[in-house]
Scaffold this motif. Structure first.
Motif, short mmCIF file in Angstrom:
data_model
loop_
_atom_site.label_atom_id
_atom_site.label_comp_id
_atom_site.label_asym_id
_atom_site.label_seq_id
_atom_site.Cartn_x
_atom_site.Cartn_y
_atom_site.Cartn_z
N GLU A 133 -2.37 -12.33 -6.63
CA GLU A 133 -2.43 -12.52 -5.17
C GLU A 133 -2.14 -11.23 -4.40
O GLU A 133 -2.41 -11.14 -3.20
N TRP A 134 -1.58 -10.20 -5.08
CA TRP A 134 -1.33 -8.92 -4.41
C TRP A 134 -2.63 -8.32 -3.87
O TRP A 134 -2.62 -7.60 -2.88
N LEU A 135 -3.75 -8.62 -4.54
CA LEU A 135 -5.04 -8.07 -4.10
C LEU A 135 -5.40 -8.57 -2.70
O LEU A 135 -6.21 -7.95 -2.01
N ASN A 136 -4.80 -9.70 -2.28
CA ASN A 136 -5.11 -10.25 -0.96
C ASN A 136 -4.46 -9.48 0.18
O ASN A 136 -4.86 -9.59 1.32
N PHE A 137 -3.40 -8.71 -0.13
CA PHE A 137 -2.75 -8.00 0.97
C PHE A 137 -2.54 -6.51 0.70
O PHE A 137 -1.54 -5.91 1.08
N VAL A 138 -3.50 -5.88 -0.01
CA VAL A 138 -3.56 -4.41 -0.03
C VAL A 138 -4.89 -3.99 0.59
O VAL A 138 -5.88 -4.70 0.48
N THR A 139 -4.90 -2.83 1.22
CA THR A 139 -6.13 -2.36 1.86
C THR A 139 -6.62 -1.03 1.27
O THR A 139 -7.79 -0.71 1.41
N THR A 140 -5.75 -0.26 0.62
CA THR A 140 -6.19 1.05 0.12
C THR A 140 -6.83 0.91 -1.26
O THR A 140 -6.45 0.05 -2.06
N ALA A 141 -7.80 1.77 -1.50
CA ALA A 141 -8.49 1.75 -2.80
C ALA A 141 -7.53 2.10 -3.93
O ALA A 141 -7.64 1.57 -5.03
N ARG A 142 -6.57 2.99 -3.65
CA ARG A 142 -5.61 3.39 -4.69
C ARG A 142 -4.81 2.17 -5.17
O ARG A 142 -4.72 1.90 -6.38
N ALA A 143 -4.23 1.43 -4.22
CA ALA A 143 -3.42 0.26 -4.59
C ALA A 143 -4.26 -0.78 -5.31
O ALA A 143 -3.87 -1.32 -6.35
N ARG A 144 -5.45 -1.06 -4.78
CA ARG A 144 -6.33 -2.06 -5.39
C ARG A 144 -6.67 -1.68 -6.84
O ARG A 144 -6.65 -2.51 -7.74
N ASP A 172 0.84 -1.21 0.00
CA ASP A 172 0.00 0.00 0.00
C ASP A 172 0.87 1.26 0.00
O ASP A 172 0.60 2.22 -0.71
N PHE A 173 1.91 1.23 0.83
CA PHE A 173 2.82 2.37 0.92
C PHE A 173 3.52 2.62 -0.41
O PHE A 173 3.66 3.77 -0.85
N ALA A 174 3.94 1.53 -1.08
CA ALA A 174 4.60 1.66 -2.38
C ALA A 174 3.69 2.36 -3.38
O ALA A 174 4.12 3.27 -4.11
N TYR A 175 2.41 1.96 -3.42
CA TYR A 175 1.47 2.60 -4.34
C TYR A 175 1.12 4.02 -3.92
O TYR A 175 0.77 4.86 -4.75
N ALA A 176 1.21 4.31 -2.61
CA ALA A 176 0.96 5.67 -2.14
C ALA A 176 2.06 6.62 -2.64
O ALA A 176 1.81 7.81 -2.88
N LEU A 177 3.28 6.09 -2.82
CA LEU A 177 4.39 6.91 -3.34
C LEU A 177 4.20 7.18 -4.83
O LEU A 177 4.25 8.33 -5.27
N HIS A 178 3.97 6.11 -5.62
CA HIS A 178 3.75 6.24 -7.08
C HIS A 178 3.31 4.89 -7.62
O HIS A 178 3.78 3.85 -7.16
N SER A 179 2.43 4.90 -8.62
CA SER A 179 1.94 3.63 -9.16
C SER A 179 3.07 2.80 -9.77
O SER A 179 3.06 1.57 -9.69
N ASN A 180 4.09 3.45 -10.39
CA ASN A 180 5.21 2.70 -10.97
C ASN A 180 6.04 2.01 -9.89
O ASN A 180 6.55 0.90 -10.09
N ILE A 181 6.19 2.68 -8.75
CA ILE A 181 6.94 2.07 -7.63
C ILE A 181 6.17 0.86 -7.12
O ILE A 181 6.74 -0.20 -6.85
N GLY A 182 4.84 1.00 -7.01
CA GLY A 182 4.01 -0.13 -6.58
C GLY A 182 4.10 -1.30 -7.54
O GLY A 182 4.27 -2.45 -7.12
N ASN A 183 4.01 -1.01 -8.84
CA ASN A 183 4.03 -2.08 -9.86
C ASN A 183 5.35 -2.85 -9.88
O ASN A 183 5.39 -4.02 -10.25
N LYS A 184 6.45 -2.18 -9.52
CA LYS A 184 7.78 -2.80 -9.58
C LYS A 184 8.29 -3.26 -8.21
O LYS A 184 9.44 -3.67 -8.06
#
Length: 749
Positions: A476-487, A428-440
């Motif tokens: 399986e990442w969907l199982n351990f994110v809680t924020t709407a942004r990351a999902r 969640d934190f990774a995606y809060a920083l930037h979607s590219n950081i979350g994806n990688k």
């Protein structure tokens, strides 16, 4: 010469009095004095709704007036919102258009009324997907003008206050969606008192017996609470007066819904809840003294007198919640040996806690402009709107998830702060920083220690994200994110990948058809898709690419056969009806018309000659005596759920027109499955006593028994057949009297 006296009817007098009360509320606020435009909006709405009555029998205009008063008095909004509230049903219910509103008033009021009209069917949509899309419209409208959602919440609050005039089935539907959507939304926007009232009113209609029981318990224990408060307050009052503070101290009782919710989640009785009341100290700031410092001065005075519980300090003064809430919370041991929670706030903080950010205006200079203050509201839910194509109920659940959460504060390696919901993970934190950081993202370092993507974060953590160019989002990442942004970001990538794979699968299907000498047109592909049990061609193509479906060589034979049976089988499957063998005829059986139900009176749940006129829901397994409701499924059967069942909650919110109020008839000859959970101290012969009590004392058939003992403690689950809730209650009382048994209760399994 006789003077002519104007004769006013009781209805006209009622309307006039309510309008004058609205003007008084407005004139007591800090907003600019725009009485003329409010009067103009009232006269226009009054004329438009003339002659129309509500179900309760009062003139319809009383509803817009009540909504306008909530908007003004309880939310602190100004003339633009008041006018929009007065006009909110005009376009939907009369011949007037948004253009008429624009010509009569201005663009801003017309825009808000238009937004309210567009979402009027929103949460009341007949299908879940329509409902989700309309709720999304509501949020999109909200991002352009927050007043749309504020007036919508005020509208719902007045509907809940007058819900008693509705039929029971309608009450369940409206109460269910209020608890599911409106209460958490009010909470997220900082409207605490409105959120509490919405919860209590919903609970009152959904569980009237429990509501009445808790209300009576609160009344019965009021005197003892007052004595407790007086003992606690006496030395503290003296101390704060010596400090020269201008303050008030009062006891705040926990809401009925909150008490019930805690009883359910903690599995405790009313008497075991220690924080039924909290003490609130509200002070007037001193000139030249910072509010925050005064909060800590009061804290210091309290801890000089009473012993503090260190793990229960909550400092929302230094760092307010995302919804604007500010206060200092602490828990101390009172003079009577009971833990007491104390909330310390200034008058400004108290107003913001009750009314949300709108209360800021009270502390501005006189005659503030409403429009300039609304920008503060707009950042709360916008990230949810980034999802390009939300799936209906998943989308609603994601919103609900985000509305309920409280915040944690996490630091980047450089010391920047990010606010995340409670329970957020490293991903969640990774995606809060930037979607590219979350994806990688491949992992993280939390406080310089290597952790996996699923690691839950806590306030104060310092987090460094590790990435790799070759990494891609996994399902399986969907199982351990809680924020709407990351999902939503993960969903978007997965859907894109799925589409690409579906295109590859489509090429395989087309080539296979060509090889078999068949024209690869849409009709033939559709038939093939249905034959393999897929409603959408894209899902069929995806399964072919993933090798879940192996295309046979004899495609011509498959397409020559009639597909009626396969199609009918799929349709029944899609409707959730249990499969039955079709007759040999290629013609599908004609579905019988669903029976008609009289919603004006409860549906009686009967059992005659071993046949029931209802179906027990497998998710919550209600039994006679439970608070229950009926849901009419696609087969015309009434499926009975407990009213507190989460599935029933979603059904009420999504398919309100299919909900029936129900009553149980006598079921003394029928048996129902129920499961008891028993916990206690492990000892010789305890299992024998339990089975003997159930089987012999109550003549009940045990279907399944599972007991596990560990470290001197045992836990057991007993599945039994009973007649009704009364059987269960008697059994629980008897079992709880057995030596070494510590708790007995019914659970859903």
């Amino acid at each position: 010469m006789n003077e002519l006296t104007e004769i006013i009817s009781p209805d006209e007098q009622m309307i006039k009095d309510e309008f004058n009360a609205l003007l008084n509320d407005y004139l007591n606020s800090n907003h600019r004095r725009k009485v003329e435009r409010i009067t103009k909006a009232f006269n226009f709405a009054n004329q438009a709704h003339a002659g129309v009555k509500r179900r309760s029998g009062e003139p319809y205009i009383m509803h817009p007036l009540a909504v306008a008063r909530i908007v003004c008095r309880e939310m602190g909004l100004g003339s633009t919102s008041i006018c929009s509230a007065l006009l909110h049903d005009v376009v939907e219910d009369t011949e007037y258009t948004v253009e008429d509103i624009r010509n009569m008033f201005d663009d801003k009021i017309a825009q808000i009324v238009d937004g309210l009209t567009k979402i009027s069917g929103g949460i009341f949509g007949e299908q879940a997907s329509t409902q989700a899309e309309n709720f999304r419209k509501l949020l999109l409208t909200m991002s352009s003008d927050i007043r749309v959602i504020l007036i919508k919440i005020a509208d719902r609050l007045h509907n809940m206050r007058t819900l008693g005039s509705m039929l029971p089935a309608k009450q369940f539907k409206i109460a269910g969606e209020t608890l599911y959507l409106y209460a958490p939304l009010a909470h997220r926007l900082g409207l605490f008192s409105i959120k509490t009232e919405l919860e209590d009113l919903s609970f009152k209609y959904e569980h009237p017996e429990e509501y009445k029981h808790i209300k009576e318990k609160l009344a019965a224990t009021e005197a003892s609470r007052q004595t407790l408060f007086e003992h606690f307050a006496k030395p503290l009052n003296k101390k704060l007066e010596e400090m020269g503070l201008d303050f008030e101290m009062r006891a705040r009782v926990k809401s009925i819904y909150s008490i019930w919710n805690k009883m359910q989640t903690k599995g405790v009785a009313f008497e075991d809840i220690y924080d039924i009341f909290a003490v609130r100290i509200i002070f007037e700031p001193k000139a030249g003294v910072d509010e925050k410092n005064l909060c800590w001065d009061i804290y210091s005075a309290i801890t000089d007198i009473y012993r503090i519980r260190p793990d229960r300090i909550r400092d929302w003064v230094s760092r307010p919640k995302a919804n604007g809430y500010q206060a200092l919370h602490l828990t101390v041991m009172g003079p009577d040996g009971q833990w007491i929670e104390i909330q310390i706030r200034s008058h400004r903080m108290d107003d913001i806690a009750e009314k949300g950010f709108a209360a800021h205006w009270k502390y501005k200079e006189k005659h503030v402009e409403e429009d300039t203050e609304l920008d503060k509201w707009l950042e709360t839910i916008t990230e949810i709107l980034e999802s390009p194509d939300p799936d209906a109920l998943d989308f609603l659940d994601t919103i609900k998830l985000n509305l309920f959460t409280s915040e944690i504060f996490v630091f980047t390696p450089k010391g920047d702060i990010k606010t995340l919901p409670q329970g957020a993970t490293a991903l969640d934190f990774a995606y809060a920083l930037h979607s590219n950081i979350g994806n990688k993202c491949i992992g993280a370092k939390v406080n310089h220690r290597l952790v996996p993507l699923s690691h839950p974060l806590s306030s104060g953590d310092q987090v460094e994200i590790l990435t790799s160019r070759s990494q891609k989002p996994q399902a399986e990442w969907l199982n351990f994110v809680t924020t709407a942004r990351a999902r939503s970001k993960i969903d978007a990538v997965l859907k894109r990948n799925r589409k690409e794979q579906a295109k590859e699968g489509e090429i395989k299907v087309v080539n296979a058809l060509k090889k078999a000498g068949i024209d690869p047109n849409i009709a033939n592909i559709e038939k093939l898709s249905i034959y393999f049990g897929f409603s959408k061609r894209e899902e069929f193509f995806y399964s072919v690419e993933k090798n879940d479906i192996i295309l046979p060589e004899n495609l011509k034979k498959i397409l020559r056969e009639k597909t009626d049976n396969a199609l009918f089988k799929y349709v029944r499957q899609a409707l959730g009806v249990k499969q039955k063998e079709l007759p040999a005829s290629t013609e599908p059986e004609i579905k019988k018309e669903s029976p008609k139900f009289d919603r004006s009176k409860p549906y009686v749940l009967r059992e005659e000659a071993f046949e029931r006129n209802y179906v027990i829901a497998s998710c919550c397994k209600p039994i006679p005596g439970d608070d229950a409701l009926g849901f009419i499924n696609d087969d015309g059967n009434v499926v009975v759920h407990k009213r507190s069942c989460p599935i029933a909650m979603r059904l009420k919110s999504s398919f309100g027109e299919r909900i029936l109020s129900t009553v149980w008839s006598s079921h003394k000859n029928a048996s129902f499955e129920a499961t008891l959970e028993i916990k206690g101290i492990d000892s010789i012969g305890v299992l024998n006593i339990i089975t003997k009590t159930i089987s012999e004392d109550f003549n009940v058939n045990i279907q399944r028994l599972l007991i596990e003992a560990k470290d001197g403690v045992f836990e057991g689950k007993v599945r039994i057949w009973v007649h009704d809730v009364e059987d269960i209650q008697k059994m629980c009382v008897s079992l709880s009297k057995i030596k070494n048994i510590k708790s007995v209760g019914r659970i859903a399994e």
